[in-house]
Each structure stands twice: as C-alpha cells, then as structure tokens.
Design a protein around this motif. Structure first.
Motif, PDB file in Angstrom:
ATOM      1  N   GLN A   3       0.854  -1.188   0.000  1.00  0.00           N
ATOM      2  CA  GLN A   3       0.000   0.000   0.000  1.00  0.00           C
ATOM      3  C   GLN A   3       0.893   1.243   0.000  1.00  0.00           C
ATOM      4  OE1 GLN A   3      -0.661  -2.502   2.610  1.00  0.00           O
ATOM      5  NE2 GLN A   3      -1.859  -3.475   0.982  1.00  0.00           N
ATOM      6  N   LEU A   4       0.549   2.193  -0.841  1.00  0.00           N
ATOM      7  CA  LEU A   4       1.338   3.414  -0.993  1.00  0.00           C
ATOM      8  C   LEU A   4       0.446   4.622  -0.759  1.00  0.00           C
ATOM      9  CD1 LEU A   4       3.189   2.411  -4.296  1.00  0.00           C
ATOM     10  CD2 LEU A   4       4.070   2.235  -1.973  1.00  0.00           C
ATOM     11  N   VAL A   5       0.920   5.542   0.072  1.00  0.00           N
ATOM     12  CA  VAL A   5       0.152   6.752   0.371  1.00  0.00           C
ATOM     13  C   VAL A   5       1.053   7.966   0.194  1.00  0.00           C
ATOM     14  CG1 VAL A   5      -1.183   8.007   2.069  1.00  0.00           C
ATOM     15  CG2 VAL A   5      -1.320   5.511   1.991  1.00  0.00           C
ATOM     16  N   GLU A   6       0.672   8.839  -0.724  1.00  0.00           N
ATOM     17  CA  GLU A   6       1.448  10.045  -0.999  1.00  0.00           C
ATOM     18  C   GLU A   6       0.945  11.219  -0.166  1.00  0.00           C
ATOM     19  OE1 GLU A   6       0.735   8.015  -5.094  1.00  0.00           O
ATOM     20  OE2 GLU A   6      -0.412   8.485  -3.292  1.00  0.00           O
ATOM     21  N   SER A   7       1.837  12.165   0.064  1.00  0.00           N
ATOM     22  CA  SER A   7       1.490  13.420   0.725  1.00  0.00           C
ATOM     23  C   SER A   7       2.478  14.484   0.299  1.00  0.00           C
ATOM     24  CB  SER A   7       1.482  13.264   2.246  1.00  0.00           C
ATOM     25  OG  SER A   7       2.771  12.924   2.714  1.00  0.00           O
ATOM     26  N   GLY A   8       2.146  15.734   0.623  1.00  0.00           N
ATOM     27  CA  GLY A   8       3.074  16.819   0.354  1.00  0.00           C
ATOM     28  C   GLY A   8       2.718  17.714  -0.808  1.00  0.00           C
ATOM     29  N   GLY A   9       1.676  17.357  -1.542  1.00  0.00           N
ATOM     30  CA  GLY A   9       1.270  18.205  -2.645  1.00  0.00           C
ATOM     31  C   GLY A   9       0.647  19.502  -2.153  1.00  0.00           C
ATOM     32  N   GLY A  10       0.440  20.422  -3.081  1.00  0.00           N
ATOM     33  CA  GLY A  10      -0.170  21.695  -2.719  1.00  0.00           C
ATOM     34  C   GLY A  10       0.044  22.732  -3.784  1.00  0.00           C
ATOM     35  N   LEU A  11      -0.226  23.981  -3.409  1.00  0.00           N
ATOM     36  CA  LEU A  11      -0.084  25.108  -4.315  1.00  0.00           C
ATOM     37  C   LEU A  11       1.199  25.852  -3.991  1.00  0.00           C
ATOM     38  CD1 LEU A  11      -1.236  27.100  -6.433  1.00  0.00           C
ATOM     39  CD2 LEU A  11      -2.430  28.236  -4.535  1.00  0.00           C
ATOM     40  N   VAL A  12       1.988  26.122  -5.013  1.00  0.00           N
ATOM     41  CA  VAL A  12       3.256  26.826  -4.825  1.00  0.00           C
ATOM     42  C   VAL A  12       3.476  27.758  -6.009  1.00  0.00           C
ATOM     43  CG1 VAL A  12       4.595  24.996  -5.941  1.00  0.00           C
ATOM     44  CG2 VAL A  12       5.704  26.496  -4.277  1.00  0.00           C
ATOM     45  N   GLN A  13       4.174  28.851  -5.770  1.00  0.00           N
ATOM     46  CA  GLN A  13       4.489  29.771  -6.859  1.00  0.00           C
ATOM     47  C   GLN A  13       5.660  29.247  -7.679  1.00  0.00           C
ATOM     48  OE1 GLN A  13       5.127  33.661  -5.074  1.00  0.00           O
ATOM     49  NE2 GLN A  13       2.981  34.207  -5.429  1.00  0.00           N
ATOM     50  N   ALA A  14       5.703  29.666  -8.916  1.00  0.00           N
ATOM     51  CA  ALA A  14       6.821  29.289  -9.779  1.00  0.00           C
ATOM     52  C   ALA A  14       8.139  29.692  -9.112  1.00  0.00           C
ATOM     53  CB  ALA A  14       6.683  29.963 -11.135  1.00  0.00           C
ATOM     54  N   GLY A  15       9.105  28.789  -9.189  1.00  0.00           N
ATOM     55  CA  GLY A  15      10.390  29.005  -8.542  1.00  0.00           C
ATOM     56  C   GLY A  15      10.480  28.429  -7.144  1.00  0.00           C
ATOM     57  N   GLY A  16       9.349  28.036  -6.609  1.00  0.00           N
ATOM     58  CA  GLY A  16       9.311  27.489  -5.261  1.00  0.00           C
ATOM     59  C   GLY A  16       9.651  26.008  -5.214  1.00  0.00           C
ATOM     60  N   SER A  17       9.506  25.444  -4.009  1.00  0.00           N
ATOM     61  CA  SER A  17       9.869  24.052  -3.775  1.00  0.00           C
ATOM     62  C   SER A  17       8.767  23.320  -3.027  1.00  0.00           C
ATOM     63  CB  SER A  17      11.158  23.960  -2.949  1.00  0.00           C
ATOM     64  OG  SER A  17      12.249  24.546  -3.625  1.00  0.00           O
ATOM     65  N   LEU A  18       8.699  22.023  -3.258  1.00  0.00           N
ATOM     66  CA  LEU A  18       7.833  21.122  -2.501  1.00  0.00           C
ATOM     67  C   LEU A  18       8.569  19.810  -2.323  1.00  0.00           C
ATOM     68  CD1 LEU A  18       4.265  21.445  -4.095  1.00  0.00           C
ATOM     69  CD2 LEU A  18       4.922  22.141  -1.785  1.00  0.00           C
ATOM     70  N   ARG A  19       8.238  19.108  -1.240  1.00  0.00           N
ATOM     71  CA  ARG A  19       8.759  17.758  -1.070  1.00  0.00           C
ATOM     72  C   ARG A  19       7.590  16.794  -0.915  1.00  0.00           C
ATOM     73  NH1 ARG A  19      12.554  14.902   3.544  1.00  0.00           N
ATOM     74  NH2 ARG A  19      10.627  15.058   4.764  1.00  0.00           N
ATOM     75  N   LEU A  20       7.513  15.858  -1.826  1.00  0.00           N
ATOM     76  CA  LEU A  20       6.489  14.823  -1.765  1.00  0.00           C
ATOM     77  C   LEU A  20       7.028  13.617  -1.005  1.00  0.00           C
ATOM     78  CD1 LEU A  20       5.154  14.879  -5.436  1.00  0.00           C
ATOM     79  CD2 LEU A  20       4.502  16.328  -3.492  1.00  0.00           C
ATOM     80  N   SER A  21       6.135  12.971  -0.270  1.00  0.00           N
ATOM     81  CA  SER A  21       6.483  11.750   0.447  1.00  0.00           C
ATOM     82  C   SER A  21       5.547  10.636   0.025  1.00  0.00           C
ATOM     83  CB  SER A  21       6.368  11.956   1.962  1.00  0.00           C
ATOM     84  OG  SER A  21       7.230  12.971   2.415  1.00  0.00           O
TER      85      SER A  21
END
Length: 125
Positions: A3-21
């Motif tokens: 079973q796989l569960v993702e998290s960490g998505g969202g809204l970000v401005q261009a040039g920004g960063s996100l980390r998905l898990s």
C-alpha cells in the motif's frame, strides 16, 4: 500487497519548492524499486524519477533533471521527491509506484506493480 500513500502536494508559486512523500506498508519495502509519475488531465502518466531498491541508482526525466531529487529512507519505508525551481508545467497529479526487483532505467508506468492514489501539485505563474 504493498500500500502506498502520498502526501506533500499543494499550491506553490513558480520558482518554489515542494517535497512529496510516499509511505509504503505491506511487503518488504526494500525489495522494491520506487518511482514517481505525474499526470495532467487528458494525458497519460509520465515517468518523472525512479530509484533502485538499494537507493544507489536514480533516474530522471529530462524535464526534471537538475531540479528534482528522488531519495528513499528504508527505515521509514518512505520515498521522497524533492522538487525545486518549480515551473507551471510541473502542475500535475503526482503518484508513486513500486515494482519488485531491479530497474536499470526510468520505468514505464505499465511495468509497475503497485500505485498510490496521488497528490496534486499546482504551480502558479
């Protein structure tokens, strides 16, 4: 079963960063190569990044090389996708997937064994 569960998505401005898990449960996580894919409405899934079961080798789509980094923490049964310098064209639903055994290149979505439900990443301009 895995079973796989993702998290960490969202809204970000261009040039920004996100980390998905992506947290895995079920069968032995360390036996599986892991990959991230993304999909926009009306298009098929595209391979983004992958990591071997050992964590030694990684593979990236040309469109994300130098900006995205995939990693895994076997102690936490988790794979990450660090996304930097995000662009509006990175907007998509990102899903993680697992495949048992070795990989030697960025895998096709058709070869994966297990999938998470995905997390939405939106990059505004």
């Amino acid at each position: 079963q895995v079973q796989l569960v993702e998290s960490g998505g969202g809204l970000v401005q261009a040039g920004g960063s996100l980390r998905l898990s992506c947290v895995a449960s079920g069968r032995t996580f360390s036996r599986y190569a892991m990959a991230w894919f993304r999909q926009v409405p009306g298009k098929g899934r595209a391979s983004v990044a992958a990591i071997t079961w050992s964590g030694i080798s990684t593979y990236y789509a040309d469109s994300v090389k130098g900006r995205f980094t995939i990693s895994r923490d076997s102690a936490k049964n988790t794979v990450y996708l660090q996304m930097n310098s995000l662009k509006p064209e990175d907007t998509a639903v990102y899903s993680c997937a697992a495949v048992q055994g070795r990989i030697a290149t960025l895998p096709s979505p058709y070869g994966m064994d297990y999938w998470g439900k995905g997390t939405l990443v939106t990059v505004s301009s």
